[in-house]
Design an enzyme around this catalytic site. Structure first.
Site, PDB file in Angstrom:
ATOM      1  N   TYR A 141       0.684  -1.208   0.084  1.00 54.22           N
ATOM      2  CA  TYR A 141       0.006  -0.132   0.002  1.00 54.22           C
ATOM      3  C   TYR A 141       0.953   1.119   0.079  1.00 54.22           C
ATOM      4  CZ  TYR A 141      -3.975  -2.614   1.000  1.00 54.22           C
ATOM      5  OH  TYR A 141      -5.252  -3.707   0.993  1.00 54.22           O
ATOM      6  N   LYS A 190       3.137 -15.552   2.397  1.00 52.86           N
ATOM      7  CA  LYS A 190       3.210 -16.452   1.054  1.00 52.86           C
ATOM      8  C   LYS A 190       4.671 -16.434   0.612  1.00 52.86           C
ATOM      9  CE  LYS A 190       0.859 -17.842  -2.380  1.00 52.86           C
ATOM     10  NZ  LYS A 190       0.148 -18.990  -2.416  1.00 52.86           N
ATOM     11  N   ASP A 222      -3.113 -18.159   1.684  1.00 55.90           N
ATOM     12  CA  ASP A 222      -4.462 -19.088   1.004  1.00 55.90           C
ATOM     13  C   ASP A 222      -4.913 -19.869   2.002  1.00 55.90           C
ATOM     14  OD1 ASP A 222      -1.846 -19.801   0.618  1.00 55.90           O
ATOM     15  OD2 ASP A 222      -2.355 -20.689  -1.417  1.00 55.90           O
ATOM     16  N   ASP A 246      -5.805  -6.884   5.555  1.00 56.69           N
ATOM     17  CA  ASP A 246      -6.701  -6.030   5.288  1.00 56.69           C
ATOM     18  C   ASP A 246      -7.757  -7.208   4.834  1.00 56.69           C
ATOM     19  OD1 ASP A 246      -8.359  -4.151   4.312  1.00 56.69           O
ATOM     20  OD2 ASP A 246      -7.242  -3.356   2.916  1.00 56.69           O
ATOM     21  N   ASP A 250     -11.407  -8.623   7.392  1.00 57.92           N
ATOM     22  CA  ASP A 250     -12.832  -8.478   6.964  1.00 57.92           C
ATOM     23  C   ASP A 250     -13.252  -9.954   7.038  1.00 57.92           C
ATOM     24  OD1 ASP A 250     -12.601  -5.721   6.905  1.00 57.92           O
ATOM     25  OD2 ASP A 250     -13.562  -5.713   4.732  1.00 57.92           O
TER      26      ASP A 250
END
Ligand code: NAD
Length: 368
Positions: A141, A190, A222, A246, A250
Site C-alpha cells: 500500500y 506467502k 491462502d 486487510d 474482513d
C-alpha cells in the site's frame, strides 16, 4: 492513575455509539481508580460543516496531546460529491497518519448467544476468539515505485517491500498480545512465492526466540483464508502484513455476526487510536438503534493498551457477553426474534451496569 482521552464522535451513528462507549469506559475506569478526562472535538462531515475542513487543526492538536483517541465514524452521502481530498474520510486518513500507529488490532469473537447471526454454522464458529494483528504502515500500500505506464498495452505496478525493522516491531506486538491470551501466534505469509514473505518468516521466527512461552506456527495466506472460515476456533493471534491483514480481518468479521460488534485499535505510534470497524451507517443514523457494542469493545481495548488496565478491559468484555447471554439485542442482532430490540442507549446502560456487577462479583470471589 490519570488518563486524558480525545473523543471524536464524528458523523452518522458515530455520536450515538461513542456516547455509550464513553459511559462504559468512565464507569470501568472509575471502578479501577483511574481518573479519566474526556475532551470532545469534531472530525469528518461535522467538522467540514463547522470549520470547513475534515480534520481541523484544533482536533489534530488535541489528539496529539492526549494519551488515546476514541473515534466514532465519519462520512455521509451529502459529502460524496466532494473531491476525494476534501471528503470526511480524508480527515480520518490524515489523523491515522499523524498518529503513526503501525499495528492494527482487530478481534473477531463468536459470542455463543448470537451465533445464529453469523452466516457460518454455529458448530463451526463455537468458541472462536481470534485477534488479527495487521502491519499497517508498510507493504504494497505504501512502497515505491508505483504507477501506471502507458503505451500500446497500458500497465500498472505496485511494489511490495518490507524492512526487517518494520517486521520486528509488529511481531513484538503480536507476541505480547499472545502472552495475555492463549499463547499462540500464527504468522501468515506467502513465503513460497514472495521474497518479502521469506524475510517476514525469517524475522518472525527470530523474534519468537524472545518469547519461548509462545507457540509459533506459519501459514500461507491462502490456507489461512480457508481455515479461518472452516476452523476459526483453531486460531489465537494471527500476525500478518498489510494487504493480507486487510483481507483476512474482513473475512474474520463474519464470525461475529454483525458489523456493529467489531472493535479495533491502532497502536505503536505517538498516540493510539480506538474505533469500531463500522462506518457512519447513514441508513440508521439518528434513530437510536445502532449497535454500540463495537464502540464499547473498542473502549475496552483502550483500557487494555493505553491504560494497562487489563482486568478492567476484561470486565467490559465479560459484561458484553453477559448482556448478550441475558437475551438483550439491538435491532441488527435481533432479526425480528428478540422480544423487543433494545435501543443504543439501553444497550449502553445494560453493559454499564453489567460491568459493575462483573467487577463486584470477581472482587467478592477473590476476597473469600
Ligand atoms: P457502514 O459500516 O456505515 O454501514 C454498512 C451497514 O452496516 C449498514 O446497513 C449499516 O446500517 C450497518 N451498520 C453499521 N454500523 C452499525 C451499527 N453500529 N449497528 C447496526 N448496524 C450498523 O458502511 P457504508 O454504508 O459502506 O458507509 C457509510 C459511510 O461511512 C460512508 O460515508 C463511508 O465512507 C463511511 N465509513 C466510515 C468508516 C470509518 O469512519 N472508519 C468506515 C467505513 C465506512
Amino acid at each position: 492513575m490519570k488518563l486524558h482521552i480525545t473523543v471524536l464522535p464524528g458523523d452518522g451513528v458515530g455520536p450515538e455509539v461513542t456516547r455509550e462507549a464513553v459511559r462504559v469506559l468512565r464507569t470501568a475506569a472509575d471502578l479501577y481508580g483511574c481518573e479519566v478526562s474526556f475532551e470532545e472535538h469534531t472530525i469528518g462531515g461535522v467538522a467540514i460543516r463547522e470549520c470547513g475542513a475534515p480534520l481541523p487543526e484544533a482536533t489534530a492538536r488535541a489528539c496529539m496531546q492526549s494519551q488515546a483517541v476514541l473515534l466514532g465514524a465519519v462520512g455521509g452521502p451529502e459529502f460524496d460529491s466532494l473531491p476525494a481530498g476534501q471528503r470526511p474520510e480524508s480527515g480520518l486518513l490524515a489523523l491515522r497518519q499523524a498518529l503513526g500507529g503501525y499495528a492494527n488490532l482487530r478481534p473477531a469473537i463468536a459470542y455463543g448467544a448470537i451465533a445464529d447471526c453469523s452466516p457460518l454454522r454455529p458448530e463451526i464458529i463455537k468458541g472462536a476468539d481470534v485477534l488479527i494483528v495487521r502491519e499497517l504502515l508498510g507493504g504494497i500500500y505504501f512502497a515505491e515505485p508505483r504507477g501506471f505506464e502507458s503505451g500500446s498495452c497500458p500497465s500498472a505496478y505496485n511494489t511490495m517491500r518490507y524492512s526487517e525493522a518494520e517486521i520486528e516491531r509488529v511481531a513484538h506486538v503480536a507476541f505480547q498480545q499472545a502472552r495475555m491470551r492463549h499463547r499462540k501466534v500464527t504468522s501468515v505469509d506467502k513465503a513460497n512465492v514472495l521474497e518479502t514473505s521469506q524475510l517476514w518468516r525469517k524475522t518472525v521466527t527470530r523474534i519468537a526466540r524472545e518469547y519461548p512461552e509462545i507457540n509459533l506456527d506459519h501459514m500461507y495466506v491462502d490456507s489461512c483464508a480457508m481455515r479461518l472460515i472452516t476452523h476459526p476456533g483453531s486460531f489465537d493471534v494471527i500476525l500478518t502484513e498489510n494487504l493480507f491483514g486487510d483481507i483476512l480481518s474482513d473475512e474474520a468479521a463474519v464470525i461475529s455476526g454483525s458489523l456493529g460488534m467489531l472493535a479495533s485499535a491502532t497502536i505503536g505510534g505517538k498516540v493510539d487510536l480506538y474505533e469500531p470497524v463500522h462506518g457512519s451507517a447513514p441508513d440508521i443514523a439518528g434513530r437510536g438503534i445502532a449497535n454500540p457494542l463495537g464502540a464499547i469493545a473498542s473502549a475496552a481495548m483502550l483500557l487494555r493498551h493505553s491504560a494497562r488496565l487489563e482486568q478492567a478491559a476484561r470486565d467490559i468484555e465479560d459484561a458484553i457477553r453477559e448482556v448478550l447471554d441475558a437475551g438483550h439485542r439491538t435491532a441488527d442482532l435481533s432479526r425480528g426474534r428478540a422480544k423487543r430490540a433494545v435501543s443504543t442507549a439501553e444497550m449502553g446502560t445494560l453493559v454499564e451496569s453489567a460491568v459493575a456487577d462483573v467487577t463486584d462479583r470477581r472482587r467478592a470471589y477473590h476476597a473469600v
